[in-house]
Design a protein around this motif. Structure first.
Motif, PDB file in Angstrom:
ATOM      1  N   CYS A   1      44.447  35.755  26.111  1.00 59.98           N
ATOM      2  CA  CYS A   1      43.362  35.644  27.085  1.00 59.98           C
ATOM      3  C   CYS A   1      42.528  36.917  27.113  1.00 59.98           C
ATOM      4  CB  CYS A   1      43.948  35.343  28.467  1.00 59.98           C
ATOM      5  SG  CYS A   1      42.722  35.021  29.755  1.00 59.98           S
ATOM      6  N   ASP A   2      43.197  38.059  27.082  1.00 58.23           N
ATOM      7  CA  ASP A   2      42.482  39.335  27.130  1.00 58.23           C
ATOM      8  C   ASP A   2      41.669  39.561  25.857  1.00 58.23           C
ATOM      9  OD1 ASP A   2      42.028  41.973  28.465  1.00 58.23           O
ATOM     10  OD2 ASP A   2      43.018  42.715  26.657  1.00 58.23           O
TER      11      ASP A   2
ATOM     12  N   ARG B   1      38.582  37.419  26.097  1.00 59.13           N
ATOM     13  CA  ARG B   1      37.615  37.975  27.040  1.00 59.13           C
ATOM     14  C   ARG B   1      36.815  39.094  26.392  1.00 59.13           C
ATOM     15  NH1 ARG B   1      36.948  42.296  29.696  1.00 59.13           N
ATOM     16  NH2 ARG B   1      38.965  43.130  28.994  1.00 59.13           N
ATOM     17  N   ARG B   2      37.501  39.972  25.666  1.00 59.32           N
ATOM     18  CA  ARG B   2      36.801  41.088  25.021  1.00 59.32           C
ATOM     19  C   ARG B   2      35.905  40.606  23.883  1.00 59.32           C
ATOM     20  NH1 ARG B   2      40.356  43.853  22.539  1.00 59.32           N
ATOM     21  NH2 ARG B   2      42.360  43.126  23.309  1.00 59.32           N
TER      22      ARG B   2
ATOM     23  N   PRO C   1      36.691  39.792  35.300  1.00 57.54           N
ATOM     24  CA  PRO C   1      38.127  39.658  35.008  1.00 57.54           C
ATOM     25  C   PRO C   1      38.491  38.216  34.674  1.00 57.54           C
ATOM     26  CG  PRO C   1      37.759  39.905  37.376  1.00 57.54           C
ATOM     27  CD  PRO C   1      36.438  40.154  36.712  1.00 57.54           C
TER      28      PRO C   1
ATOM     29  N   THR D   1      41.927  36.078  33.491  1.00 53.80           N
ATOM     30  CA  THR D   1      43.358  36.056  33.223  1.00 53.80           C
ATOM     31  C   THR D   1      43.818  34.600  33.181  1.00 53.80           C
ATOM     32  OG1 THR D   1      43.996  36.075  35.569  1.00 53.80           O
ATOM     33  CG2 THR D   1      43.656  38.218  34.493  1.00 53.80           C
TER      34      THR D   1
END
Length: 251
Positions: free
Chosen positions: A207-208, A211-212, A219, A221
């Motif tokens: 997930c992170d 996102r990046r 945020p 998550t």
């Protein structure tokens, strides 16, 4: 393991507390005892009060984290040690009410398009479209997907309760595409260790990374995905339209 720790563990097991709750409570009590360098049996309300002040002022913990610490001590003293203490001996901080950060439909689509792995994309889409907690989605089994009744069976979710959630036609298409690609047998999303499901930390990492890669600064998550209800249906339609291939009726 000390006799007190073992007795508390047994008390939690008898009451069928969730495994994560048991681990958290034991960790909180251990931290409390180490801080004062004495057995919890020798500590009382004054130490509990000092512990809360320390967690709030020195450790700068959020009210939710302090509440967890107090909950663990309340169980220890009231249940395991059977101290007849009132609620005033375990004051709970108020949790501030904050509005959740919501992604736009375009951001949701961009996020899912940034997940490179079909398996990871399917996991995150299942959490998103069905509103599942990460602990629930990683423990899904192949047989939990009921395409006849269009529901997903969730085993032992929050508060140790089984429940059903709706299975949207779009999510079913995504799951079928993944099934034809991966052919999972027992666990819907198997992990690297044979016979075990994928870990929560692996899902959080995926997930992170997405996102990046998407450039989204809000945020995101696995837990927050389940709160993006307003855009679930529309976003799944937009994303799945970009997947190659056609799914068969497997269920």
């Amino acid at each position: 393991m000390t006799p007190l720790r073992e007795r508390m563990l047994h008390d939690m097991q008898i009451r069928n507390l969730a495994d994560n709750t048991q681990k958290s409570y034991l960790q909180q009590v251990s931290s409390f005892a180490r801080h004062f360098r004495r057995s919890p049996e020798l500590l009382g309300p004054e130490e509990i009060r000092a512990w809360q002040i320390y967690l709030t002022n020195e450790r700068k913990l959020a009210p939710s984290s302090v509440q967890l610490a107090v909950g663990a001590l309340r169980f220890l003293y009231r249940v395991t040690l059977r101290r007849e203490w009132s609620d005033e001996d375990f004051p709970l901080p108020k949790r501030p009410v904050k509005l959740p950060v919501i992604l736009s439909a375009e951001e949701v689509t961009r996020f899912f398009e940034s997940v490179p792995s079909l398996k990871q994309r399917t996991i995150l889409m299942t959490a998103y479209a069905a509103g599942l907690r990460v602990s629930e989605v990683v423990h899904l089994q192949v047989t939990d997907i009921d395409s006849q009744r269009m529901v997903i069976r969730v085993h032992q979710g929050k508060s140790r309760k089984d429940r059903y959630v709706m299975l949207s036609p779009r999510l079913l298409e995504i799951l079928r595409l993944y099934w034809h690609e991966a052919h999972p047998r027992e666990w819907l999303f198997p992990g690297d260790i044979p016979g075990h499901p994928i870990t929560r930390s692996a899902v959080a990492l995926a997930c992170d990374v997405a996102r990046r890669r998407s450039g989204i600064r809000k945020p995101v998550t696995p837990h927050s995905l389940r709160h993006y209800v307003p855009f679930r249906i529309m976003s799944c339609i937009r994303v799945i339209a970009r997947f190659p291939g056609q799914m068969d009726n497997t269920g």
